[in-house]
Design an enzyme around this catalytic site. Structure first.
Site, PDB file in Angstrom:
ATOM      1  N   THR A  80       0.762  -1.342   0.096  1.00  0.00           N
ATOM      2  CA  THR A  80       0.012  -0.048   0.022  1.00  0.00           C
ATOM      3  C   THR A  80       0.829   1.389  -0.008  1.00  0.00           C
ATOM      4  O   THR A  80       1.717   1.371   0.829  1.00  0.00           O
ATOM      5  CB  THR A  80      -0.723  -0.003   1.340  1.00  0.00           C
ATOM      6  OG1 THR A  80      -1.693  -1.286   1.227  1.00  0.00           O
ATOM      7  CG2 THR A  80      -2.013   1.211   1.150  1.00  0.00           C
ATOM      8  N   PHE A  83      -6.363  -6.724  -1.422  1.00  0.00           N
ATOM      9  CA  PHE A  83      -7.301  -6.624  -0.291  1.00  0.00           C
ATOM     10  C   PHE A  83      -7.504  -7.805   0.486  1.00  0.00           C
ATOM     11  O   PHE A  83      -8.549  -8.337   0.850  1.00  0.00           O
ATOM     12  CB  PHE A  83      -8.493  -6.453  -1.157  1.00  0.00           C
ATOM     13  CG  PHE A  83      -8.592  -5.344  -2.151  1.00  0.00           C
ATOM     14  CD1 PHE A  83      -8.607  -3.943  -1.708  1.00  0.00           C
ATOM     15  CD2 PHE A  83      -8.303  -5.394  -3.421  1.00  0.00           C
ATOM     16  CE1 PHE A  83      -8.473  -2.925  -2.677  1.00  0.00           C
ATOM     17  CE2 PHE A  83      -8.210  -4.524  -4.583  1.00  0.00           C
ATOM     18  CZ  PHE A  83      -8.403  -3.107  -3.853  1.00  0.00           C
ATOM     19  N   ARG A  97      -7.471 -10.006   3.839  1.00  0.00           N
ATOM     20  CA  ARG A  97      -7.615  -9.934   5.100  1.00  0.00           C
ATOM     21  C   ARG A  97      -6.544 -11.249   5.927  1.00  0.00           C
ATOM     22  O   ARG A  97      -6.442 -12.077   5.314  1.00  0.00           O
ATOM     23  CB  ARG A  97      -8.894 -10.458   5.734  1.00  0.00           C
ATOM     24  CG  ARG A  97      -9.855  -9.445   5.030  1.00  0.00           C
ATOM     25  CD  ARG A  97     -11.165 -10.190   4.995  1.00  0.00           C
ATOM     26  NE  ARG A  97     -11.367 -11.262   4.264  1.00  0.00           N
ATOM     27  CZ  ARG A  97     -12.594 -12.096   4.224  1.00  0.00           C
ATOM     28  NH1 ARG A  97     -13.674 -11.715   4.763  1.00  0.00           N
ATOM     29  NH2 ARG A  97     -12.480 -13.071   3.470  1.00  0.00           N
ATOM     30  N   LEU A 112     -20.081  -5.091  10.170  1.00  0.00           N
ATOM     31  CA  LEU A 112     -20.831  -4.079  11.159  1.00  0.00           C
ATOM     32  C   LEU A 112     -21.101  -4.730  12.473  1.00  0.00           C
ATOM     33  O   LEU A 112     -21.763  -4.244  13.379  1.00  0.00           O
ATOM     34  CB  LEU A 112     -22.425  -4.023  10.717  1.00  0.00           C
ATOM     35  CG  LEU A 112     -22.787  -3.261   9.561  1.00  0.00           C
ATOM     36  CD1 LEU A 112     -24.154  -3.337   9.177  1.00  0.00           C
ATOM     37  CD2 LEU A 112     -22.589  -1.797   9.726  1.00  0.00           C
ATOM     38  N   GLY A 151     -17.196  -3.410  18.319  1.00  0.00           N
ATOM     39  CA  GLY A 151     -16.278  -4.185  19.092  1.00  0.00           C
ATOM     40  C   GLY A 151     -15.237  -3.221  19.794  1.00  0.00           C
ATOM     41  O   GLY A 151     -15.771  -1.886  20.039  1.00  0.00           O
ATOM     42  N   CYS A 205      -3.163  -2.836   8.988  1.00  0.00           N
ATOM     43  CA  CYS A 205      -3.437  -2.120   7.644  1.00  0.00           C
ATOM     44  C   CYS A 205      -4.280  -0.719   8.143  1.00  0.00           C
ATOM     45  O   CYS A 205      -3.848   0.422   7.789  1.00  0.00           O
ATOM     46  CB  CYS A 205      -4.251  -2.826   6.891  1.00  0.00           C
ATOM     47  SG  CYS A 205      -3.449  -4.214   6.002  1.00  0.00           S
TER      48      CYS A 205
HETATM   49  C1  UDX Z   1      -7.820  -5.431   6.373  1.00  0.00           C
HETATM   50  C2  UDX Z   1      -8.690  -5.327   4.836  1.00  0.00           C
HETATM   51  O1  UDX Z   1     -10.041  -5.998   5.221  1.00  0.00           O
HETATM   52  C3  UDX Z   1      -8.049  -5.851   3.923  1.00  0.00           C
HETATM   53  O2  UDX Z   1      -8.791  -5.763   2.931  1.00  0.00           O
HETATM   54  C4  UDX Z   1      -6.930  -5.130   3.810  1.00  0.00           C
HETATM   55  O3  UDX Z   1      -6.058  -5.686   2.912  1.00  0.00           O
HETATM   56  C5  UDX Z   1      -6.126  -5.252   5.064  1.00  0.00           C
HETATM   57  O4  UDX Z   1      -6.713  -4.452   6.088  1.00  0.00           O
HETATM   58  P1  UDX Z   1      -7.076  -7.206   8.278  1.00  0.00           P
HETATM   59  O5  UDX Z   1      -6.220  -6.104   8.855  1.00  0.00           O
HETATM   60  O6  UDX Z   1      -6.761  -8.635   8.236  1.00  0.00           O
HETATM   61  O7  UDX Z   1      -7.616  -6.686   6.671  1.00  0.00           O
HETATM   62  O8  UDX Z   1      -8.563  -7.206   9.104  1.00  0.00           O
HETATM   63  P2  UDX Z   1     -10.008  -7.210   9.102  1.00  0.00           P
HETATM   64  O9  UDX Z   1     -10.563  -8.443   9.054  1.00  0.00           O
HETATM   65  O10 UDX Z   1     -10.371  -6.210   7.916  1.00  0.00           O
HETATM   66  O11 UDX Z   1     -10.353  -6.121  10.449  1.00  0.00           O
HETATM   67  C6  UDX Z   1      -9.783  -5.096  10.711  1.00  0.00           C
HETATM   68  C7  UDX Z   1     -10.314  -4.627  12.130  1.00  0.00           C
HETATM   69  O12 UDX Z   1     -11.357  -4.462  12.275  1.00  0.00           O
HETATM   70  C8  UDX Z   1      -9.995  -5.620  13.218  1.00  0.00           C
HETATM   71  O13 UDX Z   1      -9.275  -5.119  14.500  1.00  0.00           O
HETATM   72  C9  UDX Z   1     -11.083  -6.266  13.540  1.00  0.00           C
HETATM   73  O14 UDX Z   1     -11.412  -7.051  14.857  1.00  0.00           O
HETATM   74  C10 UDX Z   1     -12.005  -5.045  13.274  1.00  0.00           C
HETATM   75  N1  UDX Z   1     -13.578  -5.315  13.164  1.00  0.00           N
HETATM   76  C11 UDX Z   1     -13.762  -5.953  11.731  1.00  0.00           C
HETATM   77  C12 UDX Z   1     -14.348  -5.211  13.732  1.00  0.00           C
HETATM   78  O15 UDX Z   1     -14.372  -4.812  14.961  1.00  0.00           O
HETATM   79  N2  UDX Z   1     -15.803  -5.594  13.570  1.00  0.00           N
HETATM   80  C13 UDX Z   1     -16.020  -5.950  12.323  1.00  0.00           C
HETATM   81  O16 UDX Z   1     -17.463  -6.201  11.958  1.00  0.00           O
HETATM   82  C14 UDX Z   1     -14.875  -6.414  11.428  1.00  0.00           C
END
Ligand code: UDX
Length: 425
Positions: A122, A148, A150, A246, A249, A256
């Protein structure tokens, strides 16, 4: 079968390298860390990623995947070179491109004529042009192909993406990169490099904004006696909103969102736009960590000084071993700075020793032994099946802050717990 090199074997580089190999290409992955490369050469993944161990073994046995610390050797025959290097947050919040600069300068004169260099990291808008300058070659093209992925499902996301984005001005180079994904069933979006780079930041910042919005609604629900689960259920049925991402938390974290949101604020600022909305999102997210910590303080009677807090979970989300920018660490660190002793259980977290004030425990129940309150900070599935009766016997005071809403409130309240969730009574 195209010969490819992937520079950087972190979770993006490894998932990309193994994924491209599974798509039928010959891939050499390089990394400067000899320990990591030796683990990989023994057929194991140094990081916890679903399917990666199996993918590595399969590709190593087929002789289509190799790992090396020798970057120049890795690129020597490659037709396409993927840069999957870290772009950490610099001191002023902007992305630090020093790793990309160092590798670009190192490989520039060694690339074959006609090689396509793909930026997967990125990077700020305009970086493709800068990378081309660092490479110092007019016969090599730079293309942006943002990921993208996860963490936890990175390999699956690579093989089953929602879209493949390829940005660049040289049509032939863009075609070459698009052709690598011929076996993948996903929409292909071609655009210029700046658009691809902007899209990546927009995606992460939009998702972070969505989460912060729902966390704010959850806070309001608590104040007005509403239930966030009912609210989210109704919101998600509107296709314009969508039902994913949604879950309220303790705030978002990870490798990221925190750095990319801050970097986008800096990119905007550098171009004369004050991204007040995104600045507010970042600040509200920081406050969310604080709010969860204060719930623990409240359940401890107004002070945690001298108290013991049990934590279930340390990683920034479930199904990863990563502690980078973990909300759990931020919250526990606040409690620790207020004088609390911290006992924590997390089955997967890697690198906990960098926080010597965390006493790592062997099980969820062990962490509760003699503690004055329990905080659930990562949504590991095992936590929802621990018996509240057993926890009751272990804690010295029956109080629980369910920062991930993974416990059944009535089960815990029936046992005699004071329970605080996020967005529900
Ligand atoms: C993210 C993006 O989803 C991904 O597309 C990008 O390439 C990198 O960043 P990641 O960091 O692996 O991926 O985590 P993700 O599953 O997206 O969750 C990010 C944060 O949001 C976490 O702290 C997670 O706990 C929080 N989260 C996610 C919530 O609190 N609630 C949700 O409903 C979803």
């Amino acid at each position: 079968m195209t010969k490819l090199a992937v520079i950087g074997s972190g979770y993006v580089g490894l998932s990309t390298g193994v994924g491209l190999c599974l798509l039928g290409h010959a891939v050499t992955c390089a990394d400067i860390d000899p320990q990591k490369i030796s683990i990989l050469n023994s057929g194991e993944s140094p990081i916890a990623e679903d399917g990666l161990n199996e993918g590595i073994s399969q590709c190593l046995s087929a002789n289509t995947l190799a790992f090396t610390t020798d970057v120049i050797n890795a690129i020597s025959e490659a037709e396409v070179v993927f840069l999957c290097l870290p772009t950490p947050q610099g001191d002023d919040g902007s992305a630090d491109l020093s790793h990309i600069e160092a590798v670009s300068r190192q490989i520039g004169s060694h690339l074959q004529a006609g090689t396509v260099v793909v930026n997967k990291s990125t990077v700020p808008v305009g970086s493709s042009v800068v990378v081309a300058e660092w490479l110092g070659r007019t016969d090599v093209s730079v293309v942006s192909n943002p990921e993208f992925l996860r963490q936890g499902t990175a390999l699956h996301d690579f093989l089953h993406p929602t879209r493949i984005v390829v940005g660049g001005d040289n049509e032939e180079a863009v075609d070459k990169v698009v052709s690598l994904y011929a076996a993948v069933d996903a929409p292909i979006l071609r655009m210029n490099a700046a658009s691809a780079e902007a899209l990546k930041y927009a995606a992460n910042s939009f998702l972070a904004t969505k989460l912060t919005f729902i966390n704010a609604i959850a806070d309001i629900c608590e104040l007005v006696g509403a239930d966030i689960f009912d609210v989210v259920g109704g919101l998600g049925l509107d296709p314009r909103i969508g039902d994913q991402f949604l879950n309220p938390g303790p705030g978002w974290g990870g490798s990221c969102f925190p750095k990319d949101t801050r970097a986008l604020v800096k990119i905007a600022e550098g171009n004369g736009y004050d991204f007040a909305l995104l600045r507010g999102v970042i600040q509200t997210n920081d406050e969310q960590y604080e709010r969860i910590a204060l719930k623990v303080v409240e359940l401890c009677g107004g002070s945690v000084n001298g108290k013991t807090i049990a934590s279930w979970g340390l990683t920034f989300k479930a199904n990863t071993d990563d502690l980078r920018d973990s909300p759990a660490i931020a919250i526990l660190s606040t409690l620790h700075s207020m004088g609390a002793r911290i006992r924590a259980y997390d089955s997967a977290a890697r690198g906990v020793e960098q926080y010597p004030w965390i006493e790592r425990c062997e099980s969820a129940l062990d962490a509760c032994d003699g503690a004055d309150a329990l905080a659930v900070l990562t949504e590991w599935p095992e936590f929802s099946s621990v018996s509240p009766q057993e926890v009751f016997k272990k804690l010295s005071h029956p109080a629980v802050v369910d920062g991930r809403n993974v416990l059944n409130p009535s089960n815990w309240k029936d046992v005699g717990f004071e329970y605080r969730g996020v967005g529900r009574a």
